[in-house]
Every structure is written in C-alpha cells, then in structure tokens.
Design a protein around this motif. Structure first.
Motif, PDB file in Angstrom:
ATOM      1  N   VAL A  35      -1.737  17.419 -23.377  1.00  0.00           N
ATOM      2  CA  VAL A  35      -1.861  17.979 -22.028  1.00  0.00           C
ATOM      3  C   VAL A  35      -2.500  16.948 -21.103  1.00  0.00           C
ATOM      4  N   TRP A  36      -1.843  16.690 -19.955  1.00  0.00           N
ATOM      5  CA  TRP A  36      -2.387  15.831 -18.906  1.00  0.00           C
ATOM      6  C   TRP A  36      -2.696  16.710 -17.702  1.00  0.00           C
ATOM      7  N   LEU A  37      -3.880  16.528 -17.118  1.00  0.00           N
ATOM      8  CA  LEU A  37      -4.348  17.358 -16.007  1.00  0.00           C
ATOM      9  C   LEU A  37      -4.779  16.460 -14.867  1.00  0.00           C
ATOM     10  N   LYS A  38      -4.307  16.771 -13.646  1.00  0.00           N
ATOM     11  CA  LYS A  38      -4.740  16.012 -12.469  1.00  0.00           C
ATOM     12  C   LYS A  38      -4.745  16.915 -11.251  1.00  0.00           C
ATOM     13  N   LYS A  39      -5.427  16.471 -10.207  1.00  0.00           N
ATOM     14  CA  LYS A  39      -5.465  17.227  -8.953  1.00  0.00           C
ATOM     15  C   LYS A  39      -4.054  17.330  -8.391  1.00  0.00           C
ATOM     16  N   GLY A  40      -3.720  18.512  -7.883  1.00  0.00           N
ATOM     17  CA  GLY A  40      -2.376  18.695  -7.353  1.00  0.00           C
ATOM     18  C   GLY A  40      -2.199  20.057  -6.726  1.00  0.00           C
ATOM     19  N   SER A  41      -0.971  20.591  -6.878  1.00  0.00           N
ATOM     20  CA  SER A  41      -0.626  21.831  -6.180  1.00  0.00           C
ATOM     21  C   SER A  41      -0.355  23.002  -7.120  1.00  0.00           C
ATOM     22  N   GLY A  42      -0.603  22.855  -8.408  1.00  0.00           N
ATOM     23  CA  GLY A  42      -0.429  23.978  -9.324  1.00  0.00           C
ATOM     24  C   GLY A  42       0.879  23.987 -10.084  1.00  0.00           C
ATOM     25  N   ILE A  44       3.080  23.372 -13.311  1.00  0.00           N
ATOM     26  CA  ILE A  44       2.922  23.215 -14.757  1.00  0.00           C
ATOM     27  C   ILE A  44       4.295  22.895 -15.336  1.00  0.00           C
ATOM     28  N   SER A  45       4.404  21.743 -16.004  1.00  0.00           N
ATOM     29  CA  SER A  45       5.659  21.380 -16.656  1.00  0.00           C
ATOM     30  C   SER A  45       5.431  21.239 -18.153  1.00  0.00           C
ATOM     31  N   VAL A  46       6.369  21.779 -18.930  1.00  0.00           N
ATOM     32  CA  VAL A  46       6.293  21.740 -20.387  1.00  0.00           C
ATOM     33  C   VAL A  46       7.554  21.062 -20.904  1.00  0.00           C
ATOM     34  N   LYS A  80       0.879  18.614 -17.020  1.00  0.00           N
ATOM     35  CA  LYS A  80       2.064  18.121 -17.725  1.00  0.00           C
ATOM     36  C   LYS A  80       1.793  18.259 -19.214  1.00  0.00           C
ATOM     37  N   CYS A  81       2.675  18.959 -19.926  1.00  0.00           N
ATOM     38  CA  CYS A  81       2.468  19.210 -21.353  1.00  0.00           C
ATOM     39  C   CYS A  81       3.644  18.672 -22.154  1.00  0.00           C
ATOM     40  N   SER A  82       3.321  18.121 -23.305  1.00  0.00           N
ATOM     41  CA  SER A  82       4.324  17.746 -24.286  1.00  0.00           C
ATOM     42  C   SER A  82       3.946  18.466 -25.567  1.00  0.00           C
ATOM     43  N   VAL A  83       4.784  19.397 -25.996  1.00  0.00           N
ATOM     44  CA  VAL A  83       4.426  20.246 -27.139  1.00  0.00           C
ATOM     45  C   VAL A  83       5.536  20.196 -28.173  1.00  0.00           C
ATOM     46  N   LYS A  84       5.128  20.191 -29.463  1.00  0.00           N
ATOM     47  CA  LYS A  84       6.119  20.182 -30.539  1.00  0.00           C
ATOM     48  C   LYS A  84       5.596  20.964 -31.731  1.00  0.00           C
ATOM     49  N   GLY A  85       6.505  21.429 -32.564  1.00  0.00           N
ATOM     50  CA  GLY A  85       6.157  22.150 -33.778  1.00  0.00           C
ATOM     51  C   GLY A  85       5.931  23.621 -33.538  1.00  0.00           C
ATOM     52  N   GLY A  86       6.172  24.426 -34.574  1.00  0.00           N
ATOM     53  CA  GLY A  86       5.898  25.858 -34.500  1.00  0.00           C
ATOM     54  C   GLY A  86       6.844  26.615 -33.598  1.00  0.00           C
ATOM     55  N   GLY A  87       6.482  27.846 -33.290  1.00  0.00           N
ATOM     56  CA  GLY A  87       7.277  28.699 -32.412  1.00  0.00           C
ATOM     57  C   GLY A  87       6.681  28.757 -31.017  1.00  0.00           C
ATOM     58  N   LEU A  88       7.249  29.589 -30.186  1.00  0.00           N
ATOM     59  CA  LEU A  88       6.816  29.670 -28.793  1.00  0.00           C
ATOM     60  C   LEU A  88       5.385  30.184 -28.657  1.00  0.00           C
ATOM     61  N   SER A  89       4.998  31.156 -29.487  1.00  0.00           N
ATOM     62  CA  SER A  89       3.651  31.711 -29.405  1.00  0.00           C
ATOM     63  C   SER A  89       2.604  30.666 -29.798  1.00  0.00           C
ATOM     64  N   GLY A  90       2.866  29.932 -30.862  1.00  0.00           N
ATOM     65  CA  GLY A  90       1.952  28.869 -31.286  1.00  0.00           C
ATOM     66  C   GLY A  90       1.888  27.741 -30.278  1.00  0.00           C
ATOM     67  N   GLN A  91       3.029  27.420 -29.666  1.00  0.00           N
ATOM     68  CA  GLN A  91       3.060  26.370 -28.645  1.00  0.00           C
ATOM     69  C   GLN A  91       2.257  26.783 -27.420  1.00  0.00           C
TER      70      GLN A  91
END
Length: 146
Positions: A35-42, A44-46, A80-91
């Motif tokens: 997960v990358w977090l920075k000042k902005g306008s809200g 969320i990209s996965v 900005k998120c990069s997620v892998k593994g598991g199902g949607l709930s775990g992600q």
C-alpha cells in the motif's frame, strides 16, 4: 513530476505518480497487500483498477474505507494498492491492515485511534488444515459403537 491522473480508455488502468508517499505492507490469511499513501483527493486504486471496480461487494468497499473514516481523512489521501494471493475477503483485509499502517507512518498521532479498533495488528486467523482420519479439519466420520 507533478501528480497526474491518466485513465486509459481501453483497459481502464489508473496511473498515479507516487514519488513522495508512505509505503506499508498488510497481510491477512494468504493475501499480501503493498500500500502506497500520499496526499490527494481520495482516489483508491487496487491492482491498477478503481477500488469500486475491483471489489464489487459493498461491504468490502465500506470496510476498506474504514481506516480513513475513523481518522476523518476520507478525501485527503490517494491510495495505491498492489494485492495478491487469497480471495477477495482476505485481500480486503490485507489492504485494511496495510492502509492503517501507512496512515500511522504518515501521522503517528493517529496510532491510538486505529489501535483501539485493532486495525494496526495483523489478524493471524487462517484456515485450519484437514487431518487424516477426519472428514474436515475437525469433523470426524460418524462413530457407531454397535
């Protein structure tokens, strides 16, 4: 480089500039989220998609916003998120964990608020393995004495 939002119309990938951002890793079950977090306008990209397109279930969308709503910073950060593994709930759980850890890195005084809701600690619950001689992890075959 200034922050730019480029949306490609063919495959709808979101490209954000995350030069001066905070990074954290979140984990849940078999899922790992960067997960990358920075000042902005809200925004969320996965995995290059909008969060609403990636997670169609409303309860998962609400739960991902939870760390931001607790600290009252809904429209102040781009994520900005990069997620892998598991199902949607775990992600989703991994993104929540990583997002709350990144918020603490950005503003350390918010740690008590997030820690009260147990969002900064890793949820270690996972699926129990199946044992031999049993139908499932704990369920055994029916026993007949006679």
């Amino acid at each position: 480089m200034e922050a730019q939002l480029n949306i490609d119309s063919t495959n709808k990938k979101i490209k954000l500039d995350f030069k001066d951002s905070k990074y954290a890793t979140g984990r849940r079950k078999k899922s790992i989220a960067k997960v990358w977090l920075k000042k902005g306008s809200g925004i969320i990209s996965v995995n290059g998609k909008k969060m609403v397109d990636y997670f169609q279930k409303p309860n998962l969308q609400i739960s991902i916003f939870r760390p931001l709503t607790l600290v009252k910073r809904e429209n102040e950060f781009d994520v900005k998120c990069s997620v892998k593994g598991g199902g949607l709930s775990g992600q989703a759980g991994a993104i929540i964990h990583g997002l709350s850890r990144a918020i603490v890195l950005y503003e350390p005084e918010l740690k008590t608020t997030l820690k009260k809701e147990k969002l900064t600690t890793r949820d270690s619950r996972a699926v129990e393995r199946k044992k031999y001689g049993h139908k499932k992890a704990r369920r055994s075959f029916q026993f007949s004495k006679r």
